[in-house]
Design a protein around this motif. Sequence first.
Motif, PDB file in Angstrom:
ATOM      1  N   THR A 143       0.836  -1.204   0.000  1.00  0.00           N
ATOM      2  CA  THR A 143       0.000   0.000   0.000  1.00  0.00           C
ATOM      3  C   THR A 143       0.862   1.241   0.000  1.00  0.00           C
ATOM      4  OG1 THR A 143      -0.115   0.038   2.425  1.00  0.00           O
ATOM      5  CG2 THR A 143      -1.853  -1.144   1.264  1.00  0.00           C
ATOM      6  N   GLY A 144       0.349   2.306  -0.605  1.00  0.00           N
ATOM      7  CA  GLY A 144       1.023   3.588  -0.563  1.00  0.00           C
ATOM      8  C   GLY A 144       0.513   4.402   0.608  1.00  0.00           C
ATOM      9  N   ARG A 145       1.398   4.918   1.434  1.00  0.00           N
ATOM     10  CA  ARG A 145       0.997   5.783   2.545  1.00  0.00           C
ATOM     11  C   ARG A 145       0.720   7.177   2.021  1.00  0.00           C
ATOM     12  NH1 ARG A 145       5.423   4.311   7.256  1.00  0.00           N
ATOM     13  NH2 ARG A 145       4.483   2.347   7.926  1.00  0.00           N
ATOM     14  N   SER A 146      -0.512   7.610   2.180  1.00  0.00           N
ATOM     15  CA  SER A 146      -0.943   8.886   1.613  1.00  0.00           C
ATOM     16  C   SER A 146      -0.065  10.038   2.081  1.00  0.00           C
ATOM     17  CB  SER A 146      -2.389   9.168   2.019  1.00  0.00           C
ATOM     18  OG  SER A 146      -2.804  10.414   1.530  1.00  0.00           O
ATOM     19  N   GLY A 147       0.504  10.760   1.101  1.00  0.00           N
ATOM     20  CA  GLY A 147       1.241  11.977   1.403  1.00  0.00           C
ATOM     21  C   GLY A 147       2.642  11.757   1.896  1.00  0.00           C
ATOM     22  N   MET A 148       3.132  10.495   1.989  1.00  0.00           N
ATOM     23  CA  MET A 148       4.459  10.264   2.548  1.00  0.00           C
ATOM     24  C   MET A 148       5.458   9.784   1.499  1.00  0.00           C
ATOM     25  SD  MET A 148       3.496   8.476   6.195  1.00  0.00           S
ATOM     26  CE  MET A 148       5.235   8.422   6.672  1.00  0.00           C
ATOM     27  N   GLY A 149       4.947   9.334   0.362  1.00  0.00           N
ATOM     28  CA  GLY A 149       5.850   8.865  -0.665  1.00  0.00           C
ATOM     29  C   GLY A 149       6.554   7.581  -0.291  1.00  0.00           C
ATOM     30  N   LEU A 150       5.990   6.833   0.668  1.00  0.00           N
ATOM     31  CA  LEU A 150       6.593   5.581   1.097  1.00  0.00           C
ATOM     32  C   LEU A 150       5.647   4.430   0.805  1.00  0.00           C
ATOM     33  CD1 LEU A 150       7.832   6.699   4.622  1.00  0.00           C
ATOM     34  CD2 LEU A 150       9.214   6.521   2.551  1.00  0.00           C
ATOM     35  N   VAL A 151       6.180   3.230   0.838  1.00  0.00           N
ATOM     36  CA  VAL A 151       5.330   2.060   0.708  1.00  0.00           C
ATOM     37  C   VAL A 151       5.438   1.241   1.980  1.00  0.00           C
ATOM     38  CG1 VAL A 151       5.493   1.934  -1.788  1.00  0.00           C
ATOM     39  CG2 VAL A 151       7.127   0.660  -0.394  1.00  0.00           C
ATOM     40  N   GLU A 152       4.413   0.469   2.230  1.00  0.00           N
ATOM     41  CA  GLU A 152       4.347  -0.355   3.430  1.00  0.00           C
ATOM     42  C   GLU A 152       3.861  -1.739   3.035  1.00  0.00           C
ATOM     43  OE1 GLU A 152       1.838  -0.467   7.627  1.00  0.00           O
ATOM     44  OE2 GLU A 152       1.344   0.957   6.058  1.00  0.00           O
ATOM     45  N   HIS A 153       4.593  -2.759   3.440  1.00  0.00           N
ATOM     46  CA  HIS A 153       4.142  -4.131   3.200  1.00  0.00           C
ATOM     47  C   HIS A 153       3.073  -4.445   4.228  1.00  0.00           C
ATOM     48  CE1 HIS A 153       6.995  -5.738   0.160  1.00  0.00           C
ATOM     49  NE2 HIS A 153       7.644  -4.651   0.517  1.00  0.00           N
ATOM     50  N   ALA A 154       1.827  -4.211   3.833  1.00  0.00           N
ATOM     51  CA  ALA A 154       0.730  -4.322   4.781  1.00  0.00           C
ATOM     52  C   ALA A 154       0.558  -5.744   5.284  1.00  0.00           C
ATOM     53  CB  ALA A 154      -0.566  -3.840   4.125  1.00  0.00           C
ATOM     54  N   SER A 155       0.944  -6.738   4.477  1.00  0.00           N
ATOM     55  CA  SER A 155       0.753  -8.127   4.894  1.00  0.00           C
ATOM     56  C   SER A 155       1.674  -8.507   6.041  1.00  0.00           C
ATOM     57  CB  SER A 155       1.004  -9.068   3.711  1.00  0.00           C
ATOM     58  OG  SER A 155       2.313  -8.908   3.219  1.00  0.00           O
ATOM     59  N   GLN A 156       2.655  -7.661   6.381  1.00  0.00           N
ATOM     60  CA  GLN A 156       3.550  -7.965   7.482  1.00  0.00           C
ATOM     61  C   GLN A 156       3.002  -7.468   8.815  1.00  0.00           C
ATOM     62  OE1 GLN A 156       7.325  -6.367   6.263  1.00  0.00           O
ATOM     63  NE2 GLN A 156       7.591  -7.893   4.645  1.00  0.00           N
ATOM     64  N   ARG A 157       1.820  -6.813   8.801  1.00  0.00           N
ATOM     65  CA  ARG A 157       1.201  -6.418  10.051  1.00  0.00           C
ATOM     66  C   ARG A 157       0.683  -7.654  10.780  1.00  0.00           C
ATOM     67  NH1 ARG A 157      -2.736  -1.849   7.432  1.00  0.00           N
ATOM     68  NH2 ARG A 157      -1.118  -0.506   6.564  1.00  0.00           N
ATOM     69  N   ARG A 158       0.249  -7.476  12.004  1.00  0.00           N
ATOM     70  CA  ARG A 158      -0.227  -8.603  12.785  1.00  0.00           C
ATOM     71  C   ARG A 158      -1.683  -8.949  12.514  1.00  0.00           C
ATOM     72  NH1 ARG A 158       2.463  -7.430  18.787  1.00  0.00           N
ATOM     73  NH2 ARG A 158       4.635  -7.458  18.079  1.00  0.00           N
ATOM     74  N   ASP A 159      -2.394  -8.105  11.804  1.00  0.00           N
ATOM     75  CA  ASP A 159      -3.797  -8.389  11.513  1.00  0.00           C
ATOM     76  C   ASP A 159      -3.917  -9.660  10.670  1.00  0.00           C
ATOM     77  OD1 ASP A 159      -3.305  -5.253  11.284  1.00  0.00           O
ATOM     78  OD2 ASP A 159      -5.238  -5.602  12.252  1.00  0.00           O
ATOM     79  N   ASP A 160      -4.986 -10.407  10.899  1.00  0.00           N
ATOM     80  CA  ASP A 160      -5.246 -11.573  10.060  1.00  0.00           C
ATOM     81  C   ASP A 160      -5.555 -11.135   8.629  1.00  0.00           C
ATOM     82  OD1 ASP A 160      -4.886 -13.331  12.140  1.00  0.00           O
ATOM     83  OD2 ASP A 160      -6.987 -13.298  12.721  1.00  0.00           O
ATOM     84  N   ALA A 161      -6.233 -10.015   8.469  1.00  0.00           N
ATOM     85  CA  ALA A 161      -6.556  -9.483   7.148  1.00  0.00           C
ATOM     86  C   ALA A 161      -5.898  -8.112   7.008  1.00  0.00           C
ATOM     87  CB  ALA A 161      -8.063  -9.361   6.970  1.00  0.00           C
ATOM     88  N   VAL A 162      -5.333  -7.860   5.832  1.00  0.00           N
ATOM     89  CA  VAL A 162      -4.704  -6.569   5.558  1.00  0.00           C
ATOM     90  C   VAL A 162      -5.778  -5.494   5.480  1.00  0.00           C
ATOM     91  CG1 VAL A 162      -3.308  -5.279   3.908  1.00  0.00           C
ATOM     92  CG2 VAL A 162      -2.878  -7.721   4.288  1.00  0.00           C
ATOM     93  N   ARG A 163      -5.579  -4.400   6.164  1.00  0.00           N
ATOM     94  CA  ARG A 163      -6.551  -3.311   6.169  1.00  0.00           C
ATOM     95  C   ARG A 163      -6.127  -2.252   5.154  1.00  0.00           C
ATOM     96  NH1 ARG A 163      -9.542  -4.849  10.499  1.00  0.00           N
ATOM     97  NH2 ARG A 163     -11.047  -3.182  10.170  1.00  0.00           N
ATOM     98  N   ILE A 164      -7.089  -1.875   4.306  1.00  0.00           N
ATOM     99  CA  ILE A 164      -6.853  -0.888   3.255  1.00  0.00           C
ATOM    100  C   ILE A 164      -7.898   0.206   3.395  1.00  0.00           C
ATOM    101  CG2 ILE A 164      -6.751  -0.476   0.765  1.00  0.00           C
ATOM    102  CD1 ILE A 164      -6.090  -3.455   0.435  1.00  0.00           C
ATOM    103  N   LYS A 165      -7.494   1.449   3.290  1.00  0.00           N
ATOM    104  CA  LYS A 165      -8.423   2.571   3.337  1.00  0.00           C
ATOM    105  C   LYS A 165      -9.082   2.774   1.973  1.00  0.00           C
ATOM    106  CE  LYS A 165      -7.896   4.210   7.578  1.00  0.00           C
ATOM    107  NZ  LYS A 165      -9.032   4.289   8.527  1.00  0.00           N
ATOM    108  N   ALA A 166     -10.342   3.133   1.991  1.00  0.00           N
ATOM    109  CA  ALA A 166     -11.035   3.426   0.740  1.00  0.00           C
ATOM    110  C   ALA A 166     -10.291   4.527  -0.007  1.00  0.00           C
ATOM    111  CB  ALA A 166     -12.472   3.863   1.025  1.00  0.00           C
ATOM    112  N   GLY A 167     -10.004   4.282  -1.262  1.00  0.00           N
ATOM    113  CA  GLY A 167      -9.293   5.254  -2.079  1.00  0.00           C
ATOM    114  C   GLY A 167      -7.785   5.159  -1.990  1.00  0.00           C
ATOM    115  N   GLN A 168      -7.263   4.316  -1.123  1.00  0.00           N
ATOM    116  CA  GLN A 168      -5.816   4.167  -0.962  1.00  0.00           C
ATOM    117  C   GLN A 168      -5.239   3.322  -2.095  1.00  0.00           C
ATOM    118  OE1 GLN A 168      -4.695   1.963   2.557  1.00  0.00           O
ATOM    119  NE2 GLN A 168      -2.747   3.036   2.731  1.00  0.00           N
ATOM    120  N   ALA A 169      -4.095   3.747  -2.625  1.00  0.00           N
ATOM    121  CA  ALA A 169      -3.457   2.998  -3.705  1.00  0.00           C
ATOM    122  C   ALA A 169      -2.810   1.728  -3.150  1.00  0.00           C
ATOM    123  CB  ALA A 169      -2.407   3.863  -4.379  1.00  0.00           C
ATOM    124  N   PHE A 170      -2.972   0.641  -3.881  1.00  0.00           N
ATOM    125  CA  PHE A 170      -2.317  -0.611  -3.486  1.00  0.00           C
ATOM    126  C   PHE A 170      -2.079  -1.480  -4.706  1.00  0.00           C
ATOM    127  CE2 PHE A 170      -6.806  -1.655  -3.476  1.00  0.00           C
ATOM    128  CZ  PHE A 170      -6.884  -2.974  -3.859  1.00  0.00           C
TER     129      PHE A 170
END
Length: 251
Positions: free
Chosen positions: A121-148
């Motif tokens: 996922t792209g972190r809005s306004g930060m120009g960074l990427v985050e491997h969301a699947s490495q979080r502890r959540d069972d399901a990756v959480r994505i914000k509506a409108g967020q690039a992924f």
Amino acid sequence: MDAALKSHTDAGMTFDATSKTDKAALYKVMVQVGKLEGHKALAAMELPFPNGWALSEGSLSNLRKGQYDAHRAQVIYDWLMQHRFAQAHAADKRLFPETSEQQFQRIVDERAIKGRLRVVTGRSGMGLVEHASQRRDDAVRIKAGQAFWFELELDTPGYAVALQGHQGKWVPFALVDGTEMVAEVRAGVNVLPRMADGVADTLREMTSLGPNQFVFAIAQTRRFSTDIQSLSEGCLSNTCVLHRIATVLDV
């Protein structure tokens, strides 16, 4: 025949709420499902009715014969379809056949590989990427409108198609240049969807709020379909491999 009842048979369903034979079979299914949850026959028959159903031991004979109201029967059938389908299907496959979507979901649940498909996922306004699947959540959480986009790690090359699952429906989406449904994939990490030059073609989801799942099917030939029935047959014959990741779309 009542239009509301007839619609179920017209739509390809196999249950006729006006048929004593079907209602007798439905009674057996409802009792079997109730028994799994520790309910006797009368209590089982009342499960679909929040306000109760005035039944007595003397009612059982008529229920067994399918001699009860068609609208009551339809309520029971719809309740089983919505809340206890797997158990009802196991009890009577004719009365509760799997749809193509349900069959594909079962195959995904039984056979899909987890851990090799990742969401980026792209972190809005930060120009960074985050491997969301490495979080502890069972399901990756994505914000509506967020690039992924996705990274899919494979041991062998092949061809991929992808589908999004939401509320029991499966929808394929393009993997190359926003138009091509089939993407050639290599051994190693693959960025998908992608442009022709290999750069990620980012996705944005606005409407499918809540739980989602993304499934990538991998085969050794480009000639395979995004049709759910064809994919199911391919997976059952071991001509394709499935990779899955679960997501949650938040506002």
